[in-house]
Design a protein around this motif. Structure first.
Motif, PDB file in Angstrom:
ATOM      1  N   UNK A   1      12.395  99.481 -91.180  1.00  0.00           N
ATOM      2  CA  UNK A   1      13.636 100.237 -91.347  1.00  0.00           C
ATOM      3  C   UNK A   1      14.373  99.821 -92.612  1.00  0.00           C
ATOM      4  N   UNK A   2      13.823  98.870 -93.347  1.00  0.00           N
ATOM      5  CA  UNK A   2      14.546  98.365 -94.523  1.00  0.00           C
ATOM      6  C   UNK A   2      14.147  99.152 -95.760  1.00  0.00           C
ATOM      7  N   UNK A   3      14.961 100.082 -96.158  1.00  0.00           N
ATOM      8  CA  UNK A   3      14.549 100.976 -97.250  1.00  0.00           C
ATOM      9  C   UNK A   3      14.283 100.255 -98.569  1.00  0.00           C
ATOM     10  N   UNK A   4      15.025  99.203 -98.864  1.00  0.00           N
ATOM     11  CA  UNK A   4      14.918  98.648-100.210  1.00  0.00           C
ATOM     12  C   UNK A   4      13.551  98.003-100.481  1.00  0.00           C
ATOM     13  N   UNK A   5      12.830  97.693 -99.421  1.00  0.00           N
ATOM     14  CA  UNK A   5      11.544  97.042 -99.665  1.00  0.00           C
ATOM     15  C   UNK A   5      10.407  98.048 -99.671  1.00  0.00           C
ATOM     16  N   UNK A   6      10.731  99.284 -99.345  1.00  0.00           N
ATOM     17  CA  UNK A   6       9.672 100.252 -99.073  1.00  0.00           C
ATOM     18  C   UNK A   6       8.652 100.379-100.198  1.00  0.00           C
ATOM     19  N   UNK A   7       9.137 100.382-101.431  1.00  0.00           N
ATOM     20  CA  UNK A   7       8.202 100.621-102.514  1.00  0.00           C
ATOM     21  C   UNK A   7       7.992  99.395-103.401  1.00  0.00           C
ATOM     22  N   UNK A   8       8.316  98.228-102.877  1.00  0.00           N
ATOM     23  CA  UNK A   8       8.189  97.038-103.695  1.00  0.00           C
ATOM     24  C   UNK A   8       6.837  96.381-103.455  1.00  0.00           C
ATOM     25  N   UNK A   9       5.987  96.425-104.479  1.00  0.00           N
ATOM     26  CA  UNK A   9       4.722  95.699-104.402  1.00  0.00           C
ATOM     27  C   UNK A   9       4.960  94.340-105.032  1.00  0.00           C
ATOM     28  N   UNK A  10       4.541  93.274-104.353  1.00  0.00           N
ATOM     29  CA  UNK A  10       4.728  91.951-104.927  1.00  0.00           C
ATOM     30  C   UNK A  10       3.386  91.302-105.219  1.00  0.00           C
ATOM     31  N   UNK A  11       3.452  90.289-106.044  1.00  0.00           N
ATOM     32  CA  UNK A  11       2.262  89.605-106.543  1.00  0.00           C
ATOM     33  C   UNK A  11       2.629  88.137-106.731  1.00  0.00           C
ATOM     34  N   UNK A  12       1.679  87.224-106.712  1.00  0.00           N
ATOM     35  CA  UNK A  12       2.052  85.809-106.838  1.00  0.00           C
ATOM     36  C   UNK A  12       2.596  85.479-108.227  1.00  0.00           C
ATOM     37  N   UNK A  13       3.409  84.443-108.279  1.00  0.00           N
ATOM     38  CA  UNK A  13       3.932  83.977-109.565  1.00  0.00           C
ATOM     39  C   UNK A  13       2.796  83.693-110.566  1.00  0.00           C
ATOM     40  N   UNK A  14       1.679  83.209-110.063  1.00  0.00           N
ATOM     41  CA  UNK A  14       0.561  82.806-110.937  1.00  0.00           C
ATOM     42  C   UNK A  14      -0.378  83.969-111.222  1.00  0.00           C
ATOM     43  N   UNK A  15       0.140  85.181-111.260  1.00  0.00           N
ATOM     44  CA  UNK A  15      -0.721  86.353-111.379  1.00  0.00           C
ATOM     45  C   UNK A  15      -1.546  86.350-112.673  1.00  0.00           C
TER      46      UNK A  15
END
Lengths: 291, 291, 291, 291
Positions: C244-258
């Motif tokens: 139900x949390x809209x702000x995270x819906x389209x956030x793809x994350x990746x590790x700091x060491x990408x």
């Protein structure tokens, strides 16, 4: 007349018959590698050669043409020559001079990024890693005056004041008179360096008198003055016309393949420094420790 | 004897008094910008000039020395000359030729990365963005044969077969005979290009005969043959000795500041292409749409 | 509800007890490497798994932590799995998908830059180099729609129409549901790929139906949806609040060491492709031929 | 329990009702920009907030979504806040902290490369350039301990000892608890910084006690702890399960678009520093002087 060269070898050749007492040189060739040792020993020699008194070792190898050639003997020779000039003990500060954003000037920063820094690794960790003992090494790439506002020498002195090295190794791109030398000649000397001197804007020297410890300077020619280049060719025909051509006066040129040349030269020089400093590590160990 | 130049202007000058019928040229100077238009119109002219029949526009400007200079008139002139050669309607395919890993050869890929691709933007979205209408533009950087294994011409033809452009614009780094021209001369022609021809390894041509549509080629000299360079200087002294020096034969040189030169030239050329293609957008709009 | 995963293995696990006929899977573990083979064989299975019918091989290894680990067995396993899917003869076109300017999306272009292209090397030259015979390989990095204006599939089809490969290998960064998998799981399948599908913007598929030849797709997860990530953790506590949390819906994350993760994954995948394609060359030969 | 945040604002929020005397805060909102000023004034407040006594200014703006947004007011606010903390006279040393090879950690070095260094420009040259007067500025990017072997603080002290600045400005990437803040929050404080503290490896502090002059620290959050992230979401559901999950404990995550985020944040911060330092120059002057 300024011939725009940072190589003692080229200055000696320019002197030719005018050579004075106080300059001693000897060469030896093994396989593909020629090593020339020049000693500048008198005030008069210093003045004539435009190079401070001290030792200049020039290593000439065939042009870099393949990654694998790093192991054709040049790495061993370069490693040995660096070892001969290094003090046996104490922290060594490696300084990569130059501007990483200008490809022909990026040799120093690129070498710095591949030299293994160890000063921060605790003895406990070294034991844990199963390593015998590591020489204490610190590494900086101080940047260039135009971007920092600080003379390179001031930054190096500031850092040296705090970490008290027993020697400093500088690495820098040099100017040569001959296009043939670019990427295939390496000069090592114990007289320090004036950052930027090869291209006409001498900075305060980095040497024993300013840093208080021995300064070993390693350089590889990466640029040629367009005027010098022309002279070099026409020399054989006794034409010296080029020096009247104003538009070429300040144009330093470099080969089209400069990216590759810098890449290979920095691999060779950084590996030689690592091997000279970390005599208990194998080449494979070094490669796996340097990211 | 190969003078290693991609510039019609330099070939015309080399011909000198031997010039034949079928080569027409005219120049005009405005402010700091000189525009020379050469038309090659006969088979004999083509043979003498070593350039296919067609139009060659050469824009000569003072050396790039400051970012702000892009707006000193050269951008307007270049934009107008591109517009004159472009068809009024239809998709335009922009092709950035060259190797992005070799700095003097990276002009094409750098320009490609700053040309606004619009072919995928739906009409609905264009309306939503409040934009009048956008010219349909596609952009590729096909890479070089040594890294792809595919002739550049094959890739461009393959893509053109599918998207059916009304014209192709190619951008490439060129070879010049004169070090003074590097970064300060731009050639536009309607005869296409042989990728790699400037440095001796001609690829299959990209032109109307191979692609079926008009090919407008924009190039900026970034390298000079070391032998040519020497000849250029010694010419004034009637010495031609350099051509016997084998070691320089294949050495292309480029200025020490090549990174900056490429950066500025690619900004100028990409902005001129964007403005010529998107006449309804302001320079500010273009800058905010191109990441 | 979209779980944002490109891995058949994760989709199978999500199905859980609901699993249908037509999905067959088996695993084996050797040393540190687990290989799972999933076959999707019915229309119903395809619908439930949201993956086209075909073979999916998943290789799970410990997290990359050292350059030397490339030789811990994972390279051999990956090489063998690629070989099993490759046709024995004919040109292979390797396609590096993704955007080289977005680090977590740069896997494909980075792999492409290290795969040995051979299609342009003449048989004479191969003999001269003392090489037995080389598999004919072409390599492209077609870029992304937002920068080219052209569907990736159109570019690949255009090139494939001209060079007529017997198979295409695609390489792309994938999305996973689990942060633990990033950089440590490799999926190989024979069903092709929809460029961009992992992050929600499916492009036209690259597969046998669109290209006319077998398409082998190799992918490594490099991003996780922030919502998926949260769900993954809280799942054990039966909390599903995150959706139900809209702000995270389209956030793809990746590790700091990408940067490091991409570097290592691209070395592994490119070397495995090179070895699978050039069975007559040693790993050392390949390293010296790929610049 | 460590919440892994470098933001005083987030620590204050975590304290909640437990807040103690000695923490004073006030907020104001103008257009899209919210500025919160927190003063930590007692020993007890310092202990509870885990932040040294001093001023913390937090600027919150909408997420970066377009280059043009730099001029939506955030640049003016940031410039003003930096000016308020700067001494009126004397050399300023700008220090870009972090590792340029790890994208989410590259903010400091990127800002450093765009801050105008002036300390080396002679008064004569300044007059020649038609400039009123320039604030004396020096800029360094000292690198990270793992690559230099030297504590960042030692390098900065060594340089400061030589150039005697009246203030130091540090720039660094920070850790936040909330994914929403990444790239859209800026913290400025007058209490200095512990390089690396945000990710668990605190270095010796850079502050007035170690450098002898005021240290103004500017930071932008670029990473979130995966555990913190999860907690943040599930907090609303009172689930705290995540803290038992060992595998996420040390995983810092960053958005897929981190390259763009760093690019935009570094442009904003470097321009604000340039404007705060060079009040006699226009934004256009600054852009043309910084290469």
């Amino acid at each position: 007349m300024d011939f725009r060269t940072d190589l003692a070898l080229e200055r000696r050749d320019l002197l030719g018959a005018k050579s004075t007492d106080g300059i001693y040189s000897e060469s030896e060739i093994n396989d593909n590698v020629r090593v020339t040792r020049i000693r500048v020993q008198s005030d008069e020699a210093e003045k004539q050669l435009l190079k401070p008194k001290g030792k200049y070792v020039t290593i000439e190898v065939p042009a870099f043409s393949d990654d694998s050639e790093i192991f054709d003997g040049r790495l061993d020779v370069l490693t040995k020559e660096i070892e001969l000039l290094l003090p046996k003990r104490g922290t060594v500060l490696v300084v990569g001079l130059g501007n990483e954003l200008i490809t022909p000037d990026a040799l120093g920063p690129k070498v710095a990024s591949s030299v293994l820094a160890t000063r921060h690794i605790s003895k406990e960790l070294i034991r844990t890693m199963g390593l015998e003992k590591l020489r204490c090494v610190a590494v900086i790439a101080p940047g260039v005056l135009g971007r920092t506002g600080i003379e390179t020498g001031e930054i190096v002195r500031g850092v040296a004041d705090r970490i008290k090295p027993s020697a400093v190794i500088t690495v820098d791109a040099l100017a040569s008179r001959s296009i043939k030398r670019l990427g295939s000649t390496i000069q090592i000397c114990d007289t320090g360096i004036s950052p930027g001197s090869g291209v006409g804007n001498a900075r305060k020297r980095l040497d024993k008198s300013t840093l208080g410890v021995k300064v070993i300077s390693i350089g590889v020619p990466t640029v040629v003055d367009a005027a010098t280049l022309t002279y070099d060719f026409t020399d054989k025909e006794k034409s010296q016309s080029v020096f009247v051509l104003p538009e070429s006066e300040n144009m330093m040129v470099t080969p089209k393949e400069i990216d590759l040349l810098i890449d290979r030269a920095s691999k060779l020089v950084s590996m030689a420094i690592n091997r000279a400093l970390q005599t208990t590590l194998s080449t494979e160990d070094i490669l796996s420790l340097v990211s």
